[in-house]
Design an enzyme around this catalytic site. Sequence first.
Site, PDB file in Angstrom:
ATOM      1  N   HIS A 106      -3.899  -2.096  12.458  1.00  0.00           N
ATOM      2  CA  HIS A 106      -3.710  -3.542  12.345  1.00  0.00           C
ATOM      3  C   HIS A 106      -4.998  -4.271  11.997  1.00  0.00           C
ATOM      4  O   HIS A 106      -5.297  -5.331  12.553  1.00  0.00           O
ATOM      5  CB  HIS A 106      -3.039  -4.103  13.617  1.00  0.00           C
ATOM      6  CG  HIS A 106      -1.595  -3.711  13.693  1.00  0.00           C
ATOM      7  ND1 HIS A 106      -1.182  -2.459  14.091  1.00  0.00           N
ATOM      8  CD2 HIS A 106      -0.473  -4.380  13.360  1.00  0.00           C
ATOM      9  CE1 HIS A 106       0.122  -2.390  14.012  1.00  0.00           C
ATOM     10  NE2 HIS A 106       0.587  -3.532  13.560  1.00  0.00           N
ATOM     11  N   HIS A 136      -0.061  -0.769   4.416  1.00  0.00           N
ATOM     12  CA  HIS A 136       0.644   0.518   4.464  1.00  0.00           C
ATOM     13  C   HIS A 136       0.812   0.964   5.909  1.00  0.00           C
ATOM     14  O   HIS A 136       0.041   0.577   6.780  1.00  0.00           O
ATOM     15  CB  HIS A 136      -0.144   1.607   3.730  1.00  0.00           C
ATOM     16  CG  HIS A 136      -0.325   1.353   2.270  1.00  0.00           C
ATOM     17  ND1 HIS A 136       0.698   1.504   1.366  1.00  0.00           N
ATOM     18  CD2 HIS A 136      -1.408   0.973   1.552  1.00  0.00           C
ATOM     19  CE1 HIS A 136       0.244   1.218   0.151  1.00  0.00           C
ATOM     20  NE2 HIS A 136      -1.027   0.889   0.233  1.00  0.00           N
ATOM     21  N   HIS A 151      -5.197  -3.529   2.927  1.00  0.00           N
ATOM     22  CA  HIS A 151      -6.405  -3.354   2.104  1.00  0.00           C
ATOM     23  C   HIS A 151      -6.186  -3.990   0.733  1.00  0.00           C
ATOM     24  O   HIS A 151      -5.078  -4.360   0.351  1.00  0.00           O
ATOM     25  CB  HIS A 151      -6.806  -1.878   1.971  1.00  0.00           C
ATOM     26  CG  HIS A 151      -5.880  -1.019   1.159  1.00  0.00           C
ATOM     27  ND1 HIS A 151      -6.173   0.284   0.831  1.00  0.00           N
ATOM     28  CD2 HIS A 151      -4.665  -1.266   0.601  1.00  0.00           C
ATOM     29  CE1 HIS A 151      -5.193   0.790   0.106  1.00  0.00           C
ATOM     30  NE2 HIS A 151      -4.260  -0.119  -0.044  1.00  0.00           N
ATOM     31  N   CYS A 207      -2.607  -3.127  -6.836  1.00  0.00           N
ATOM     32  CA  CYS A 207      -3.432  -2.926  -5.629  1.00  0.00           C
ATOM     33  C   CYS A 207      -4.649  -3.842  -5.628  1.00  0.00           C
ATOM     34  O   CYS A 207      -5.382  -3.910  -4.643  1.00  0.00           O
ATOM     35  CB  CYS A 207      -3.905  -1.472  -5.527  1.00  0.00           C
ATOM     36  SG  CYS A 207      -2.556  -0.302  -5.457  1.00  0.00           S
ATOM     37  N   HIS A 234      -2.547  -6.008   0.566  1.00  0.00           N
ATOM     38  CA  HIS A 234      -1.209  -5.512   0.921  1.00  0.00           C
ATOM     39  C   HIS A 234      -1.414  -4.438   1.980  1.00  0.00           C
ATOM     40  O   HIS A 234      -2.557  -4.063   2.261  1.00  0.00           O
ATOM     41  CB  HIS A 234      -0.495  -4.935  -0.309  1.00  0.00           C
ATOM     42  CG  HIS A 234      -1.227  -3.773  -0.897  1.00  0.00           C
ATOM     43  ND1 HIS A 234      -2.311  -3.929  -1.714  1.00  0.00           N
ATOM     44  CD2 HIS A 234      -1.053  -2.441  -0.729  1.00  0.00           C
ATOM     45  CE1 HIS A 234      -2.773  -2.743  -2.052  1.00  0.00           C
ATOM     46  NE2 HIS A 234      -2.039  -1.823  -1.465  1.00  0.00           N
ATOM     47  N   GLU A 265      -0.312   7.869   2.511  1.00  0.00           N
ATOM     48  CA  GLU A 265      -0.371   6.413   2.354  1.00  0.00           C
ATOM     49  C   GLU A 265       1.050   5.863   2.264  1.00  0.00           C
ATOM     50  O   GLU A 265       1.372   4.805   2.804  1.00  0.00           O
ATOM     51  CB  GLU A 265      -1.160   6.067   1.093  1.00  0.00           C
ATOM     52  CG  GLU A 265      -1.392   4.590   0.898  1.00  0.00           C
ATOM     53  CD  GLU A 265      -2.093   4.321  -0.425  1.00  0.00           C
ATOM     54  OE1 GLU A 265      -3.253   3.895  -0.389  1.00  0.00           O
ATOM     55  OE2 GLU A 265      -1.491   4.551  -1.499  1.00  0.00           O
TER      56      GLU A 265
END
Lengths: 137, 140
Positions: B81, B42, B15, B34, B40, B124
């Site tokens: 994914h 998680h 995200h 972010c 990036h 997260e």
Amino acid sequence: MVYLTRKAEFAASHYYHNPNFTPEQNLATFGKCNNPNGHGHNYTLEVTVKGKVDPQSGFVVDLKQLKDIMNREVLDAMDHRFLNKEVPEFLHQIPTTENIAIAVWQRLMPKLKSAQLHRVRVYETPDLFVDFYGEAA
Amino acid sequence: MKAYLTRRYLFSASHRLHSDLMPDDWNRDTYGKCNNPYGHGHNYHVEVTVSGKVDPATGMVCNLVDLDAFVRSQILVRFGHQNLNTLSDFKDLVPTTENLCIRIYEILQQGFRHAHLEKVRMEETMMNSFAYAGGKELRD
């Protein structure tokens, strides 16, 4: 009010089977958990009690006493046992994680004096756990 | 007897935290790294808690097969994914884990019929987690 949680671990075997079901119903409902030879888990038990902090001792509850009660009432009965065959509650009740949490609550409740039982949490695996707060429904 | 059953699941997604309604410097100040335009990812842990009467015939609040099948088809396949920013869920919503947690709660609330949904909790990273119970106070 302060909440205190004590953990313990026990290993036990079980299987899921309802004698009132047909073999097909048992297999459809319980899948591989229906294997009559049983299978096992490392259960983690978390017992949470709540109460006021005693001004003299600084304790909600004497942890040694809580540990002794958990050992005597739960671990001695369930650790390294086949739950369906060796633990009285599960001779006529399916030893699901739900029913184990309820049985642990019912075993501990009458033995706890100074602190009030708040929650029993039973982990069957790190990815599955059940909480019981003593609620009838 | 009423019991609460919690099951943990895992999915990975990417995200970028960015609001199109706000200027770039506001986005950089608010979201920091972010806000990196390339995004990036998680590994999200999802904890779903359901409650109900323990059925005396099965000893269960609900059959895990039903819960697993629903979560797999409606949540893990949908978000796993994926780049969350490209999904319709986040067309007008920044894909923070707060919003993702609420969205997953709504999907379960609308579609899962085998037990009462209590809450969704998401990790997260190992250092932060979020929980949503439909606006209700959390029990513990």
